[in-house]
Design a protein around this motif. Structure first.
Motif, PDB file in Angstrom:
ATOM      1  N   GLU A  33       9.893  -0.765  83.205  1.00 52.50           N
ATOM      2  CA  GLU A  33       9.997   0.220  82.125  1.00 52.50           C
ATOM      3  C   GLU A  33       9.694  -0.376  80.758  1.00 52.50           C
ATOM      4  N   GLY A  34      10.086  -1.648  80.554  1.00 45.64           N
ATOM      5  CA  GLY A  34       9.859  -2.306  79.274  1.00 45.64           C
ATOM      6  C   GLY A  34      11.076  -2.313  78.368  1.00 45.64           C
ATOM      7  N   HIS A  35      12.106  -1.535  78.706  1.00 47.97           N
ATOM      8  CA  HIS A  35      13.374  -1.516  77.974  1.00 47.97           C
ATOM      9  C   HIS A  35      14.442  -0.997  78.926  1.00 47.97           C
ATOM     10  N   PRO A  36      15.710  -1.393  78.719  1.00 50.07           N
ATOM     11  CA  PRO A  36      16.703  -1.151  79.772  1.00 50.07           C
ATOM     12  C   PRO A  36      17.555   0.094  79.634  1.00 50.07           C
ATOM     13  N   ASP A  37      17.492   0.803  78.508  1.00 49.64           N
ATOM     14  CA  ASP A  37      18.499   1.834  78.234  1.00 49.64           C
ATOM     15  C   ASP A  37      18.461   2.986  79.242  1.00 49.64           C
ATOM     16  N   ASN A  38      17.306   3.584  79.460  1.00 54.91           N
ATOM     17  CA  ASN A  38      17.224   4.709  80.393  1.00 54.91           C
ATOM     18  C   ASN A  38      17.470   4.287  81.833  1.00 54.91           C
ATOM     19  N   ALA A  87      11.909   6.498  83.748  1.00 59.80           N
ATOM     20  CA  ALA A  87      13.025   5.726  84.300  1.00 59.80           C
ATOM     21  C   ALA A  87      13.441   6.292  85.647  1.00 59.80           C
ATOM     22  N   ALA A  88      13.477   7.623  85.762  1.00 59.50           N
ATOM     23  CA  ALA A  88      13.847   8.252  87.026  1.00 59.50           C
ATOM     24  C   ALA A  88      12.862   7.877  88.125  1.00 59.50           C
ATOM     25  N   ALA A  89      11.575   7.858  87.800  1.00 60.85           N
ATOM     26  CA  ALA A  89      10.565   7.486  88.796  1.00 60.85           C
ATOM     27  C   ALA A  89      10.734   6.032  89.219  1.00 60.85           C
ATOM     28  N   ILE A  90      10.974   5.163  88.267  1.00 66.38           N
ATOM     29  CA  ILE A  90      11.119   3.732  88.571  1.00 66.38           C
ATOM     30  C   ILE A  90      12.362   3.485  89.414  1.00 66.38           C
ATOM     31  N   ALA A 108      18.107  -5.073  90.970  1.00 65.69           N
ATOM     32  CA  ALA A 108      17.415  -3.792  90.858  1.00 65.69           C
ATOM     33  C   ALA A 108      17.300  -3.359  89.403  1.00 65.69           C
ATOM     34  N   LEU A 109      18.376  -3.539  88.638  1.00 66.67           N
ATOM     35  CA  LEU A 109      18.344  -3.206  87.217  1.00 66.67           C
ATOM     36  C   LEU A 109      17.334  -4.064  86.472  1.00 66.67           C
ATOM     37  N   ALA A 110      17.324  -5.365  86.773  1.00 66.59           N
ATOM     38  CA  ALA A 110      16.373  -6.255  86.107  1.00 66.59           C
ATOM     39  C   ALA A 110      14.939  -5.849  86.398  1.00 66.59           C
ATOM     40  N   LEU A 111      14.653  -5.503  87.652  1.00 65.04           N
ATOM     41  CA  LEU A 111      13.295  -5.078  88.007  1.00 65.04           C
ATOM     42  C   LEU A 111      12.945  -3.772  87.314  1.00 65.04           C
ATOM     43  N   ALA A 112      13.866  -2.817  87.310  1.00 64.95           N
ATOM     44  CA  ALA A 112      13.601  -1.536  86.656  1.00 64.95           C
ATOM     45  C   ALA A 112      13.323  -1.727  85.171  1.00 64.95           C
ATOM     46  N   ALA A 113      14.108  -2.570  84.512  1.00 62.11           N
ATOM     47  CA  ALA A 113      13.892  -2.811  83.087  1.00 62.11           C
ATOM     48  C   ALA A 113      12.567  -3.517  82.838  1.00 62.11           C
ATOM     49  N   ASP A 119      17.640   1.150  72.193  1.00 65.57           N
ATOM     50  CA  ASP A 119      17.243   0.328  73.339  1.00 65.57           C
ATOM     51  C   ASP A 119      18.430  -0.239  74.114  1.00 65.57           C
ATOM     52  N   SER A 120      19.621   0.308  73.923  1.00 61.84           N
ATOM     53  CA  SER A 120      20.771  -0.217  74.649  1.00 61.84           C
ATOM     54  C   SER A 120      21.688   0.868  75.205  1.00 61.84           C
TER      55      SER A 120
END
Length: 306
Positions: free
Chosen positions: A137-142, A103-106, A129-134, A26-27
């Motif tokens: 998605e529910g997790h930030p790695d991808n 992740a690509a779609a988000i 943008a990263l915070a919103l994507a995570a 997850d990282s």
């Protein structure tokens, strides 16, 4: 007052990603040279969604489409929804194979909204943008790897979007490591793969993974001879192996030959981080019906006005 949207078509290219990389659950994430290409423009009314390639005929063509959902979430943060949208997706990233298609779609949706909104990239920063994507998605790695490229390491400190931050390294090519993906025909579900993981793990296993995660960063950026040890894991792959016996068997076969192999994300694909000498022989171990793709490390999402 002028409309808050650009009249241009915005194009985004987003890379596939492989997360976890063994110990970095997850990282850690890697951006890889397989891409979805998405275009959008603001229209007078309605929503027109078209999909070619991976997911064509199965993905929603309405507000349920994940790119559209991400665009709507980003437009909300930017303060206005457009009157209409036209969206075209040319997808090359396989779905349900642990290659970061969601992740690509988000990331596509967020980057499209930033591009279509006047001063959108300034008003919604990369950190936001990263915070919103995570959050989506529910997790930030991808999503971190998709946005930033190269090897990304994401962490959270609480707050909105769990206070997600990420850093990336892009000097990976200098090590001579070659990412090779083994992609099965069957899909797997990330939700099911996460459900088999225990709520708690032994302290010794956590300590083991902490050491291996640090070793993996060193291996990927300067000491590739440490990759086999650096990709060892005790937090998730062993628990998931029973649900993906073919993938687990391939990981075992590759590692027995000295190739640093792991589940790609939640599976079912397998990622091998091979040296130039290992890449060819490793490809020969692909099970019947599996695709073997020799890729390169990639930059992150790229946006252009057309």
């Amino acid at each position: 007052m002028p409309a808050p949207f650009s009249a241009a078509t915005v194009a985004v290219r987003v890379p596939a990603t492989s997360a976890n990389l063994g110990p970095g659950y997850d990282s850690f994430g890697l951006a890889l040279s397989c891409y979805d290409e998405v275009r959008a423009r603001v229209s007078g009314a309605g929503l027109d969604v078209r999909v070619a390639g991976a997911g064509a005929g199965t993905l929603a063509l309405d507000e349920g489409h994940l790119v559209v959902q991400a665009m709507r979430a980003a437009f909300d943060l930017l303060g206005a929804q457009p009157p209409g949208l036209a969206l075209e997706c040319a997808n090359a990233i396989p779905h349900g194979r642990g290659m970061g298609s969601s992740a690509a779609a988000i990331v596509s949706g967020i980057e499209l909204a930033r591009g279509l909104s006047l001063d959108g990239r300034a008003r919604l920063s990369e950190v936001e943008a990263l915070a919103l994507a995570a959050e989506i998605e529910g997790h930030p790695d991808n999503v971190a790897a998709c946005l930033l490229g190269g090897l990304s390491i994401a962490w959270s400190s609480g707050g909105r979007g769990n206070g997600v931050r990420a850093a990336s390294a892009d000097q990976l090519a200098a090590t001579g490591v070659r990412p090779v993906l083994f992609i099965p025909a069957e899909q797997s579900e990330t939700k099911a793969a996460r459900a088999v993981l225990p709520a708690q793990v032994p302290h010794a296993d956590a300590a083991f993974n902490a050491g291996r995660a640090g070793l993996l960063v060193l291996a990927l950026t300067s000491r590739p001879e440490l990759l086999l040890a650096g990709t060892e894991d005790r937090l998730h792959q062993g628990y998931r192996a029973a649900g993906m016996p073919a993938s687990a068997g391939l990981v075992r076969a590759l590692r027995q030959r000295g190739v640093a192999a792991v589940f790609s994300g939640a599976g079912s694909s397998v990622l091998a981080l091979a040296t130039a000498e290992q890449a060819g022989p490793a490809a020969e171990l692909a099970p019947p019906g599996w695709e073997c793709a020799a890729l390169t490390f990639s930059a992150g999402a790229r946006t252009a006005l057309l």
